[in-house]
Design a protein around this motif. Sequence first.
Motif, mmCIF file in Angstrom:
data_model
loop_
_atom_site.group_PDB
_atom_site.id
_atom_site.type_symbol
_atom_site.label_atom_id
_atom_site.label_comp_id
_atom_site.label_asym_id
_atom_site.label_seq_id
_atom_site.Cartn_x
_atom_site.Cartn_y
_atom_site.Cartn_z
ATOM 1 N N LEU A 188 -15.027 -6.025 -1.059
ATOM 2 C CA LEU A 188 -15.421 -5.674 0.088
ATOM 3 C C LEU A 188 -14.316 -7.603 0.364
ATOM 4 N N LEU A 189 -15.312 -8.399 -0.674
ATOM 5 C CA LEU A 189 -15.408 -10.053 -0.487
ATOM 6 C C LEU A 189 -13.320 -10.250 0.075
ATOM 7 N N ASP A 190 -13.029 -9.432 -1.644
ATOM 8 C CA ASP A 190 -12.025 -9.572 -1.794
ATOM 9 C C ASP A 190 -10.703 -9.106 -0.982
ATOM 10 N N LEU A 191 -11.553 -8.075 -0.281
ATOM 11 C CA LEU A 191 -10.323 -7.585 0.085
ATOM 12 C C LEU A 191 -10.397 -8.530 1.390
ATOM 13 N N ILE A 192 -11.445 -8.873 2.365
ATOM 14 C CA ILE A 192 -11.436 -9.853 3.436
ATOM 15 C C ILE A 192 -10.513 -11.014 3.320
ATOM 16 N N GLU A 193 -10.917 -11.469 2.028
ATOM 17 C CA GLU A 193 -9.999 -12.615 1.483
ATOM 18 C C GLU A 193 -8.729 -12.301 1.613
ATOM 19 N N GLU A 194 -7.942 -11.567 1.043
ATOM 20 C CA GLU A 194 -6.692 -11.172 1.284
ATOM 21 C C GLU A 194 -6.012 -10.517 2.249
ATOM 22 N N PHE A 195 -6.441 -9.968 3.432
ATOM 23 C CA PHE A 195 -6.697 -9.346 4.694
ATOM 24 C C PHE A 195 -6.713 -11.108 5.130
ATOM 25 N N ALA A 196 -7.412 -11.760 5.330
ATOM 26 C CA ALA A 196 -6.481 -13.211 5.682
ATOM 27 C C ALA A 196 -6.138 -14.313 5.361
ATOM 28 N N GLU A 197 -5.205 -13.992 3.983
ATOM 29 C CA GLU A 197 -4.175 -14.836 3.758
ATOM 30 C C GLU A 197 -3.143 -13.855 4.724
#
Length: 386
Positions: free
Chosen positions: A270-279
């Motif tokens: 989930l953290l990886d997806l949030i960071e990807e979305f933030a980019e």
Amino acid sequence: MTKNSSSSTTVPGTVWLARGRHLGPDPEQDVRRNVIALKAAGVLDDYLDLDPVEAARSTPLYPREKSAGPGPSARRLFEARWRVTDGVMVRAQLTTYEPGGRRSDSEGITWVLAAEAEAAWDPRWPSPATMFWPDSDRVAWDHDVLPGVRLRTANHMPTDQNELRRHLRDVSRNTWYIHVVVHEAMTPDAKGQRPVSAFLPPSLRHQVIEHRATPAQAEIADFAMKRELNVRLPRGGAVVLPTQPRNRDHDAEHFTVHSVFLDGSEPAELLDLIEEFAELPRPLPEGAEQALTQLRQCWHLLTPDEELVHAQAMVVKYAEALDAMTKSSELYQAAAEAAQAALAEFSSGDGTPRPPVSDTAKAVSSPLNAIKKGLGRFRDPSRQDM
């Protein structure tokens, strides 16, 4: 500092934005205590505490546009400057605003924070929020403008279906934050109640709002999210909500996690997806462009080098203005002399008017035509009388 007055539809990659409410009695005093402590500790290079009216009268680094100021409802304007990795400079402004009507204890004071770095923003950098607000749960600066929604915690969603759908519409429309919904497969213990955002990098931590659906809300939350946002919430999983207006290329399934263990462990997927979305490019929410313009065009906290450059630029401007005034004075004097010469052409030389002439002569040699003729010679010295 990046100077860019052009309008943009997405948040620039160098910019960090946030907006919220402070529910305490004296928000400005909380900021002052924090920036004083951070400067004394060497975290901040410097800061300014400005009255908005006085700030508007002073000379900023760049020319001000009429729409660039904080507006009449602003209470206080704070500026801070600090350095991050590799000496990259970050400049930020925090503005507090009066509420629209009479303030109630539950309404609080609205604040807007805009920060910009000299390089692309790195989520591992310190959060600009904690450069102004104390990084403490005892100071209630982290409330969203929507009632009942807060950063740094897990916000439980309404139990009523209609309220839940309205809630989803509100949090996804013109939001300044990334919203994540997590379904609790079972009621978590104290460790599981810790928000997922606590595991995120520092400056991303305060750009994410987490919502929780209880075990009993599995079906109602999934149905509401499908109807309102066209995304699904897996039982015991999580989803990153799309921004509104929605990007046509947004893949809701890609930003969905089917299993999140709320046991205090780090939910890496989930953290990886949030960071990807933030980019991904995100639209500028309502009010963000004004905050960014204010940061770029109404900046007062200059470095010594910037103060020198600014002073030199002002000297050049004053010299140009003085030169223009001198030239204008000389032009006016020459024009007056030409007008006097033209008037003298229609007098006897001693100041008395010439005797009347025929109507034909008047038409050809009226005083007005003579003045025009004299001024014409002044404008074009090479012109010869016919």
